[in-house]
Write a protein that holds these residues in place. Sequence first.
Motif, PDB file in Angstrom:
ATOM      1  N   LYS A  39       0.820  -1.210   0.000  1.00 52.58           N
ATOM      2  CA  LYS A  39       0.000   0.000   0.000  1.00 52.58           C
ATOM      3  C   LYS A  39       0.852   1.258   0.000  1.00 52.58           C
ATOM      4  CE  LYS A  39      -3.928  -1.797   2.704  1.00 52.58           C
ATOM      5  NZ  LYS A  39      -4.622  -1.657   4.011  1.00 52.58           N
ATOM      6  N   GLY A  40       2.010   1.185   0.645  1.00 49.41           N
ATOM      7  CA  GLY A  40       2.798   2.376   0.903  1.00 49.41           C
ATOM      8  C   GLY A  40       2.434   2.949   2.258  1.00 49.41           C
ATOM      9  N   LEU A  41       3.353   3.702   2.851  1.00 54.50           N
ATOM     10  CA  LEU A  41       3.160   4.211   4.205  1.00 54.50           C
ATOM     11  C   LEU A  41       1.926   5.090   4.327  1.00 54.50           C
ATOM     12  CD1 LEU A  41       4.042   4.721   7.117  1.00 54.50           C
ATOM     13  CD2 LEU A  41       5.581   6.499   6.275  1.00 54.50           C
ATOM     14  N   THR A  42       1.769   6.037   3.422  1.00 55.56           N
ATOM     15  CA  THR A  42       0.658   6.989   3.530  1.00 55.56           C
ATOM     16  C   THR A  42      -0.686   6.283   3.507  1.00 55.56           C
ATOM     17  OG1 THR A  42       1.977   8.725   2.478  1.00 55.56           O
ATOM     18  CG2 THR A  42      -0.409   9.035   2.519  1.00 55.56           C
ATOM     19  N   ALA A  43      -0.865   5.381   2.549  1.00 59.59           N
ATOM     20  CA  ALA A  43      -2.140   4.674   2.435  1.00 59.59           C
ATOM     21  C   ALA A  43      -2.355   3.718   3.606  1.00 59.59           C
ATOM     22  CB  ALA A  43      -2.194   3.908   1.115  1.00 59.59           C
ATOM     23  N   ALA A  44      -1.270   3.078   4.065  1.00 61.76           N
ATOM     24  CA  ALA A  44      -1.405   2.137   5.180  1.00 61.76           C
ATOM     25  C   ALA A  44      -1.850   2.859   6.451  1.00 61.76           C
ATOM     26  CB  ALA A  44      -0.078   1.421   5.413  1.00 61.76           C
ATOM     27  N   VAL A  45      -1.240   4.009   6.720  1.00 62.03           N
ATOM     28  CA  VAL A  45      -1.619   4.787   7.902  1.00 62.03           C
ATOM     29  C   VAL A  45      -3.042   5.310   7.741  1.00 62.03           C
ATOM     30  CG1 VAL A  45      -1.132   6.891   9.208  1.00 62.03           C
ATOM     31  CG2 VAL A  45       0.746   5.387   8.516  1.00 62.03           C
ATOM     32  N   ARG A  46      -3.366   5.788   6.557  1.00 60.28           N
ATOM     33  CA  ARG A  46      -4.724   6.307   6.312  1.00 60.28           C
ATOM     34  C   ARG A  46      -5.772   5.231   6.571  1.00 60.28           C
ATOM     35  NH1 ARG A  46      -4.796   7.164   0.712  1.00 60.28           N
ATOM     36  NH2 ARG A  46      -5.533   5.015   0.606  1.00 60.28           N
ATOM     37  N   ASP A  47      -5.534   4.017   6.108  1.00 58.54           N
ATOM     38  CA  ASP A  47      -6.519   2.949   6.292  1.00 58.54           C
ATOM     39  C   ASP A  47      -6.721   2.611   7.765  1.00 58.54           C
ATOM     40  OD1 ASP A  47      -6.848   2.858   3.585  1.00 58.54           O
ATOM     41  OD2 ASP A  47      -5.746   0.981   3.274  1.00 58.54           O
ATOM     42  N   LEU A  48      -5.671   2.749   8.564  1.00 54.94           N
ATOM     43  CA  LEU A  48      -5.795   2.475   9.996  1.00 54.94           C
ATOM     44  C   LEU A  48      -6.502   3.602  10.734  1.00 54.94           C
ATOM     45  CD1 LEU A  48      -2.239   0.999  10.673  1.00 54.94           C
ATOM     46  CD2 LEU A  48      -4.392  -0.203  11.091  1.00 54.94           C
ATOM     47  N   VAL A  49      -6.121   4.842  10.397  1.00 57.27           N
ATOM     48  CA  VAL A  49      -6.607   6.005  11.151  1.00 57.27           C
ATOM     49  C   VAL A  49      -7.988   6.442  10.700  1.00 57.27           C
ATOM     50  CG1 VAL A  49      -6.155   8.427  11.706  1.00 57.27           C
ATOM     51  CG2 VAL A  49      -4.266   6.787  11.654  1.00 57.27           C
ATOM     52  N   ASP A  50      -8.208   6.488   9.403  1.00 60.32           N
ATOM     53  CA  ASP A  50      -9.476   7.012   8.875  1.00 60.32           C
ATOM     54  C   ASP A  50     -10.473   5.884   8.665  1.00 60.32           C
ATOM     55  OD1 ASP A  50      -8.325   9.523   8.870  1.00 60.32           O
ATOM     56  OD2 ASP A  50      -7.641   9.362   6.798  1.00 60.32           O
ATOM     57  N   VAL A  51     -10.780   5.189   9.744  1.00 59.75           N
ATOM     58  CA  VAL A  51     -11.722   4.077   9.649  1.00 59.75           C
ATOM     59  C   VAL A  51     -13.122   4.617   9.380  1.00 59.75           C
ATOM     60  CG1 VAL A  51     -10.367   2.587  11.138  1.00 59.75           C
ATOM     61  CG2 VAL A  51     -12.074   4.090  12.148  1.00 59.75           C
ATOM     62  N   LYS A  52     -13.955   3.787   8.805  1.00 62.22           N
ATOM     63  CA  LYS A  52     -15.317   4.202   8.482  1.00 62.22           C
ATOM     64  C   LYS A  52     -16.077   4.544   9.762  1.00 62.22           C
ATOM     65  CE  LYS A  52     -15.587   1.402   4.254  1.00 62.22           C
ATOM     66  NZ  LYS A  52     -16.296   0.285   3.572  1.00 62.22           N
ATOM     67  N   SER A  53     -16.972   5.477   9.636  1.00 69.14           N
ATOM     68  CA  SER A  53     -17.707   5.957  10.812  1.00 69.14           C
ATOM     69  C   SER A  53     -18.529   4.863  11.471  1.00 69.14           C
ATOM     70  CB  SER A  53     -18.623   7.123  10.418  1.00 69.14           C
ATOM     71  OG  SER A  53     -19.539   6.717   9.408  1.00 69.14           O
ATOM     72  N   ASP A  54     -18.947   3.860  10.707  1.00 66.72           N
ATOM     73  CA  ASP A  54     -19.771   2.806  11.300  1.00 66.72           C
ATOM     74  C   ASP A  54     -18.938   1.740  12.014  1.00 66.72           C
ATOM     75  OD1 ASP A  54     -18.620   1.596   9.131  1.00 66.72           O
ATOM     76  OD2 ASP A  54     -20.483   0.825   8.272  1.00 66.72           O
ATOM     77  N   ALA A  55     -17.596   1.886  11.992  1.00 63.64           N
ATOM     78  CA  ALA A  55     -16.746   0.893  12.663  1.00 63.64           C
ATOM     79  C   ALA A  55     -16.970   0.895  14.164  1.00 63.64           C
ATOM     80  CB  ALA A  55     -15.276   1.166  12.347  1.00 63.64           C
ATOM     81  N   ALA A  56     -17.404   2.035  14.704  1.00 65.32           N
ATOM     82  CA  ALA A  56     -17.667   2.112  16.142  1.00 65.32           C
ATOM     83  C   ALA A  56     -19.047   1.568  16.514  1.00 65.32           C
ATOM     84  CB  ALA A  56     -17.546   3.556  16.624  1.00 65.32           C
ATOM     85  N   ASN A  57     -19.877   1.296  15.525  1.00 66.33           N
ATOM     86  CA  ASN A  57     -21.218   0.775  15.801  1.00 66.33           C
ATOM     87  C   ASN A  57     -21.163  -0.743  16.000  1.00 66.33           C
ATOM     88  OD1 ASN A  57     -22.340   3.359  15.514  1.00 66.33           O
ATOM     89  ND2 ASN A  57     -22.580   3.085  13.296  1.00 66.33           N
ATOM     90  N   VAL A  58     -20.510  -1.139  17.062  1.00 63.11           N
ATOM     91  CA  VAL A  58     -20.315  -2.553  17.335  1.00 63.11           C
ATOM     92  C   VAL A  58     -21.556  -3.116  18.011  1.00 63.11           C
ATOM     93  CG1 VAL A  58     -18.865  -4.229  18.523  1.00 63.11           C
ATOM     94  CG2 VAL A  58     -17.844  -2.129  17.606  1.00 63.11           C
TER      95      VAL A  58
END
Length: 497
Positions: A39-58
Amino acid sequence: MNVLTPLPVSKWNNATAAHLLNRAGFGGTPDEIERTQQKGLTAAVRDLVDVKSDAANVPPPTWAHPRNIRAQRMEIKAAKDGGENFQSKVREVRMMEGDEMIDLRRWWLDRMLNGPAPLLEKMTLFWHGHFATSIQKVHDTYWMWLQNDTLRRNALGNFGALAKKMSRDPAMMIYLDLQQSRQEHPNENWARELMELFTVGIGNYSEQDIRESARAFTGYRIDYTTQQFRFAPFQQDHRPKTFMGRSGPLNGDEIIDMLVSKPACGQFVGRKLWRFFVEDEPSTAVVDSVAATIRKHDFEMRPLLREIFSSAEFYSDRAMGAQIKSPVQYIVQTSKLLNAPAPTPLAAQNGMRQMGQILFAPPNVKGWDGGKQWISTSTLLFRYNFANYLINGDVIVPPNARQPRQGADVGFGRAAQYAEQIKRDPIDVNRLVPTELRTKPHDIVDLLAKRFFQTAPAQKQIDAFTQFLESRGPEITDANLRELIHLMMSTPQFQLV
């Protein structure tokens, strides 16, 4: 102003990708590491940090819904007043709480192992240790779940906003006696810990600040019918207060705003974040850099974490592979690397207890010290034994298993019952080692070392692992492979991440 240094593109490789997954989540398999590197560093970090808003709707556990505690207490009181055996009703409630707590720990470990947002769960774990609250005093599993849900929904948001939500969190209010605070008798527990452990740290406030802050938080209550926060305006102290040089009819939210605005808050929170994600003993220069980054982003966690995970300091030689795995990290990451399910709920609870980090039961309001405190002679031995359980399914009966227990951390009845509830099958080694490698000890060791260590062990260790397999004969069995994996997981290097 000190700032974090971006990692050069040339430094992004398989090892740094593995480090990112280890620290910003709970590790990765070789395939996951490879995909992350590509992915590359930028995309890898983005995928971890900018998770979808519904990820917290557990979806919560099935039992996680408000109960009318007032009615429950009245029922017990009526039984007591009527001469009935009210103790049986109390025991029934406690056993229910114990079963729910075991299930709540299972539920969260499953989120860490199988959930779609590893950084979100890792940050929830960080805040759980920061705003430490224990079931041992709260005695209500719904409130513990509710706090966990609040932490998750705000884990990557604004720190000041999260601190305000914690001041209204029923579990926290019970734990630090905030619901007892009233105008004529302000309780200082929450006010003290808010400054000492949650925002600015010792030495950055006075006893007078504690007293004035306690007055500002009067009137905070819990509705025992709905199990939610409520505000009692007639119990609040509306009189002028003087806090850190500012005077007026200050309320709790204004106290938190003032604390977050202090330079000491950026230093305090920044140091804790750096210790959690990077290294145990950060230099003054690093803490200053992180604090400056926190202030630059107005205590918003997403941009802060994006800069940390993209920095050269995060991937320094002193940081990579130098952090002792916490017990929770150990359990989740080991299960992932073994391509196996999480341990059974009772086994996981016992494992966390024996290794020193049982979820929802930190030792005190300070949380877990972490670092070198994770390792002692007894906890290290238990890690080796627990690894054997995860690999082979061999039952570890805790010393107190023969004594029935009750209460919010209930777990063990007779030893036989315990053993039955933690029984599991041995791992399927065919998922880890292809059949065609069964006659190639060197290749097997290389493959498994890459999976379990990610950075190559010393040649002396590689030779020892290879000799171990060669001594087992020309045909390497499933049992031989499980022995090798246990040997690898019993090394000091495997305890590090």
